[in-house]
Design a protein around this motif. Structure first.
Motif, PDB file in Angstrom:
ATOM      1  N   ILE A  41      -6.472  56.337 -33.649  1.00 16.53           N
ATOM      2  CA  ILE A  41      -6.664  55.696 -32.348  1.00 16.53           C
ATOM      3  C   ILE A  41      -6.591  56.713 -31.205  1.00 16.53           C
ATOM      4  O   ILE A  41      -7.246  56.543 -30.180  1.00 16.53           O
ATOM      5  CB  ILE A  41      -5.680  54.509 -32.123  1.00 16.53           C
ATOM      6  CG1 ILE A  41      -6.048  53.702 -30.855  1.00 16.53           C
ATOM      7  CG2 ILE A  41      -4.239  54.964 -32.038  1.00 16.53           C
ATOM      8  CD1 ILE A  41      -7.445  53.175 -30.835  1.00 16.53           C
ATOM      9  N   GLN A  93     -15.756  61.980 -27.932  1.00 15.29           N
ATOM     10  CA  GLN A  93     -17.137  62.313 -27.559  1.00 15.29           C
ATOM     11  C   GLN A  93     -17.239  62.406 -26.040  1.00 15.29           C
ATOM     12  O   GLN A  93     -17.834  63.334 -25.493  1.00 15.29           O
ATOM     13  CB  GLN A  93     -18.120  61.250 -28.070  1.00 15.29           C
ATOM     14  CG  GLN A  93     -18.420  61.333 -29.551  1.00 15.29           C
ATOM     15  CD  GLN A  93     -17.410  60.577 -30.406  1.00 15.29           C
ATOM     16  OE1 GLN A  93     -16.419  60.047 -29.899  1.00 15.29           O
ATOM     17  NE2 GLN A  93     -17.642  60.540 -31.696  1.00 15.29           N
ATOM     18  N   ILE A 150      -9.789  57.737 -30.059  1.00 13.83           N
ATOM     19  CA  ILE A 150     -10.633  56.679 -29.489  1.00 13.83           C
ATOM     20  C   ILE A 150     -10.195  56.275 -28.084  1.00 13.83           C
ATOM     21  O   ILE A 150     -11.018  56.258 -27.160  1.00 13.83           O
ATOM     22  CB  ILE A 150     -10.636  55.443 -30.427  1.00 13.83           C
ATOM     23  CG1 ILE A 150     -11.293  55.799 -31.759  1.00 13.83           C
ATOM     24  CG2 ILE A 150     -11.355  54.265 -29.763  1.00 13.83           C
ATOM     25  CD1 ILE A 150     -11.171  54.723 -32.845  1.00 13.83           C
ATOM     26  N   TYR A 151      -8.893  55.982 -27.919  1.00 13.02           N
ATOM     27  CA  TYR A 151      -8.522  55.448 -26.583  1.00 13.02           C
ATOM     28  C   TYR A 151      -8.286  56.565 -25.559  1.00 13.02           C
ATOM     29  O   TYR A 151      -8.360  57.730 -25.890  1.00 13.02           O
ATOM     30  CB  TYR A 151      -7.386  54.444 -26.655  1.00 13.02           C
ATOM     31  CG  TYR A 151      -6.021  54.879 -27.129  1.00 13.02           C
ATOM     32  CD1 TYR A 151      -5.642  56.204 -27.250  1.00 13.02           C
ATOM     33  CD2 TYR A 151      -5.076  53.890 -27.433  1.00 13.02           C
ATOM     34  CE1 TYR A 151      -4.376  56.549 -27.657  1.00 13.02           C
ATOM     35  CE2 TYR A 151      -3.801  54.239 -27.841  1.00 13.02           C
ATOM     36  CZ  TYR A 151      -3.457  55.565 -27.947  1.00 13.02           C
ATOM     37  OH  TYR A 151      -2.212  55.892 -28.351  1.00 13.02           O
ATOM     38  N   GLU A 152      -8.069  56.138 -24.336  1.00  5.99           N
ATOM     39  CA  GLU A 152      -7.912  57.081 -23.200  1.00  5.99           C
ATOM     40  C   GLU A 152      -9.110  58.024 -23.077  1.00  5.99           C
ATOM     41  O   GLU A 152      -8.947  59.201 -22.767  1.00  5.99           O
ATOM     42  CB  GLU A 152      -6.606  57.881 -23.344  1.00  5.99           C
ATOM     43  CG  GLU A 152      -5.349  57.033 -23.270  1.00  5.99           C
ATOM     44  CD  GLU A 152      -5.087  56.442 -21.889  1.00  5.99           C
ATOM     45  OE1 GLU A 152      -5.574  57.026 -20.910  1.00  5.99           O
ATOM     46  OE2 GLU A 152      -4.430  55.396 -21.801  1.00  5.99           O
ATOM     47  N   GLY A 153     -10.297  57.497 -23.330  1.00  4.02           N
ATOM     48  CA  GLY A 153     -11.506  58.317 -23.285  1.00  4.02           C
ATOM     49  C   GLY A 153     -11.767  58.870 -24.667  1.00  4.02           C
ATOM     50  O   GLY A 153     -10.995  59.706 -25.151  1.00  4.02           O
ATOM     51  N   THR A 154     -12.832  58.384 -25.341  1.00  4.03           N
ATOM     52  CA  THR A 154     -13.096  58.852 -26.710  1.00  4.03           C
ATOM     53  C   THR A 154     -13.362  60.360 -26.696  1.00  4.03           C
ATOM     54  O   THR A 154     -13.723  60.938 -25.660  1.00  4.03           O
ATOM     55  CB  THR A 154     -14.308  58.134 -27.340  1.00  4.03           C
ATOM     56  OG1 THR A 154     -15.494  58.525 -26.635  1.00  4.03           O
ATOM     57  CG2 THR A 154     -14.161  56.614 -27.308  1.00  4.03           C
TER      58      THR A 154
HETATM   59  C1  FAD Z   1      -4.975  50.047 -29.743  1.00  6.48           C
HETATM   60  C2  FAD Z   1      -5.823  50.175 -28.500  1.00  6.48           C
HETATM   61  C3  FAD Z   1      -5.189  50.250 -27.282  1.00  6.48           C
HETATM   62  C4  FAD Z   1      -5.942  50.335 -26.110  1.00  6.48           C
HETATM   63  N1  FAD Z   1      -5.284  50.382 -24.926  1.00  6.48           N
HETATM   64  C5  FAD Z   1      -5.989  50.354 -23.776  1.00  6.48           C
HETATM   65  C6  FAD Z   1      -5.321  50.300 -22.511  1.00  6.48           C
HETATM   66  O1  FAD Z   1      -4.078  50.260 -22.451  1.00  6.48           O
HETATM   67  N2  FAD Z   1      -6.055  50.285 -21.383  1.00  6.48           N
HETATM   68  C7  FAD Z   1      -7.427  50.309 -21.414  1.00  6.48           C
HETATM   69  O2  FAD Z   1      -8.051  50.293 -20.353  1.00  6.48           O
HETATM   70  N3  FAD Z   1      -8.082  50.367 -22.598  1.00  6.48           N
HETATM   71  C8  FAD Z   1      -7.417  50.384 -23.774  1.00  6.48           C
HETATM   72  N4  FAD Z   1      -8.080  50.432 -24.991  1.00  6.48           N
HETATM   73  C9  FAD Z   1      -9.540  50.489 -24.989  1.00  6.48           C
HETATM   74  C10 FAD Z   1     -10.003  51.895 -25.300  1.00  6.48           C
HETATM   75  O3  FAD Z   1      -9.785  52.743 -24.194  1.00  6.48           O
HETATM   76  C11 FAD Z   1     -11.497  51.817 -25.688  1.00  6.48           C
HETATM   77  O4  FAD Z   1     -11.552  51.269 -27.006  1.00  6.48           O
HETATM   78  C12 FAD Z   1     -12.149  53.187 -25.653  1.00  6.48           C
HETATM   79  O5  FAD Z   1     -12.343  53.618 -24.326  1.00  6.48           O
HETATM   80  C13 FAD Z   1     -13.513  53.184 -26.353  1.00  6.48           C
HETATM   81  O6  FAD Z   1     -14.318  52.207 -25.796  1.00  6.48           O
HETATM   82  P1  FAD Z   1     -15.082  51.172 -26.739  1.00  6.48           P
HETATM   83  O7  FAD Z   1     -14.107  50.663 -27.761  1.00  6.48           O
HETATM   84  O8  FAD Z   1     -15.767  50.200 -25.834  1.00  6.48           O
HETATM   85  O9  FAD Z   1     -16.149  52.055 -27.507  1.00  6.48           O
HETATM   86  P2  FAD Z   1     -17.630  52.392 -27.037  1.00  6.48           P
HETATM   87  O10 FAD Z   1     -17.612  52.872 -25.622  1.00  6.48           O
HETATM   88  O11 FAD Z   1     -18.523  51.267 -27.425  1.00  6.48           O
HETATM   89  O12 FAD Z   1     -17.897  53.640 -27.967  1.00  6.48           O
HETATM   90  C14 FAD Z   1     -18.242  53.530 -29.369  1.00  6.48           C
HETATM   91  C15 FAD Z   1     -18.532  54.913 -29.888  1.00  6.48           C
HETATM   92  O13 FAD Z   1     -19.668  55.469 -29.212  1.00  6.48           O
HETATM   93  C16 FAD Z   1     -19.330  56.721 -28.636  1.00  6.48           C
HETATM   94  N5  FAD Z   1     -19.996  56.895 -27.351  1.00  6.48           N
HETATM   95  C17 FAD Z   1     -20.029  56.035 -26.301  1.00  6.48           C
HETATM   96  N6  FAD Z   1     -20.716  56.563 -25.265  1.00  6.48           N
HETATM   97  C18 FAD Z   1     -21.130  57.782 -25.680  1.00  6.48           C
HETATM   98  C19 FAD Z   1     -21.904  58.826 -25.064  1.00  6.48           C
HETATM   99  N7  FAD Z   1     -22.364  58.721 -23.831  1.00  6.48           N
HETATM  100  N8  FAD Z   1     -22.144  59.938 -25.784  1.00  6.48           N
HETATM  101  C20 FAD Z   1     -21.666  60.063 -27.064  1.00  6.48           C
HETATM  102  N9  FAD Z   1     -20.927  59.127 -27.686  1.00  6.48           N
HETATM  103  C21 FAD Z   1     -20.677  58.003 -27.010  1.00  6.48           C
HETATM  104  C22 FAD Z   1     -17.819  56.692 -28.443  1.00  6.48           C
HETATM  105  O14 FAD Z   1     -17.283  57.996 -28.397  1.00  6.48           O
HETATM  106  C23 FAD Z   1     -17.367  55.904 -29.653  1.00  6.48           C
HETATM  107  O15 FAD Z   1     -17.246  56.742 -30.770  1.00  6.48           O
HETATM  108  C24 FAD Z   1      -7.361  50.363 -26.169  1.00  6.48           C
HETATM  109  C25 FAD Z   1      -8.000  50.308 -27.423  1.00  6.48           C
HETATM  110  C26 FAD Z   1      -7.247  50.211 -28.582  1.00  6.48           C
HETATM  111  C27 FAD Z   1      -7.970  50.120 -29.920  1.00  6.48           C
END
Ligand code: FAD
Length: 115
Positions: A88, A97, A91-95
């Motif tokens: 995780i 990528q 993934i979180y806090e900005g993936t």
């Molecule tokens: C346990 C957990 C706790 C969390 N806690 C919080 C929280 O406290 N506050 C909060 O605001 N959010 C929270 N989140 C949300 C988390 O920040 C998001 O899941 C994360 O930002 C990724 O967004 P997404 O899931 O919509 O994935 P998407 O944005 O749909 O991304 C899917 C995949 O595509 C890739 N991708 C997307 N855009 C691009 C690009 N332009 N170029 C290349 N690759 C790309 C990503 O890197 C990723 O691998 C939490 C998530 C989890 C699972």
């Protein structure tokens, strides 16, 4: 007939894990210092530290599961949970990528080479 830690293949793995964790820790401290001072290259360092430390956590916990074999995989022991928790952080806090996009933009804008 001997502990797996006596084998060089395992020792190489452990050394790699320790080295990467320490490198991640130092990059994190470097970013924290920049954050306290509000340095111009904080954006690059923040993204680099988040990305490198979470990628390291993933690699090291996957290897930790491997080292422990079946015990690493079962939910009776804590290592499989550490591996899932490490995932995780990529993934979180900005993936990671997106962190790489942030770093590339800083490099292309010449922020690093200015300093
Ligand atoms: C346990 C957990 C706790 C969390 N806690 C919080 C929280 O406290 N506050 C909060 O605001 N959010 C929270 N989140 C949300 C988390 O920040 C998001 O899941 C994360 O930002 C990724 O967004 P997404 O899931 O919509 O994935 P998407 O944005 O749909 O991304 C899917 C995949 O595509 C890739 N991708 C997307 N855009 C691009 C690009 N332009 N170029 C290349 N690759 C790309 C990503 O890197 C990723 O691998 C939490 C998530 C989890 C699972």
């Amino acid at each position: 007939g001997k502990p797996i830690a006596d084998f060089q293949g395992l020792q190489f793995m452990l050394a790699e894990m320790g080295m990467k964790v320490e490198a991640a820790r130092q990059l994190t401290y470097a970013a924290a210092g920049r954050s306290e001072r509000g340095d111009k290259d904080l954006t690059f360092f923040g993204a680099a530290a988040k990305c490198f430390a979470s990628d390291t956590a993933m690699q090291v916990t996957v290897d930790a599961v491997q080292v422990l074999g079946g015990y690493g995989f079962t939910s009776e022991y804590p290592v499989e949970r550490m591996m899932r928790d490490a995932k995780i952080t990529q993934i979180y806090e900005g993936t990671n990528q997106v962190q790489r996009i942030v770093m590339a933009r800083q490099l292309l804008a010449g922020i690093q080479s200015e300093i």
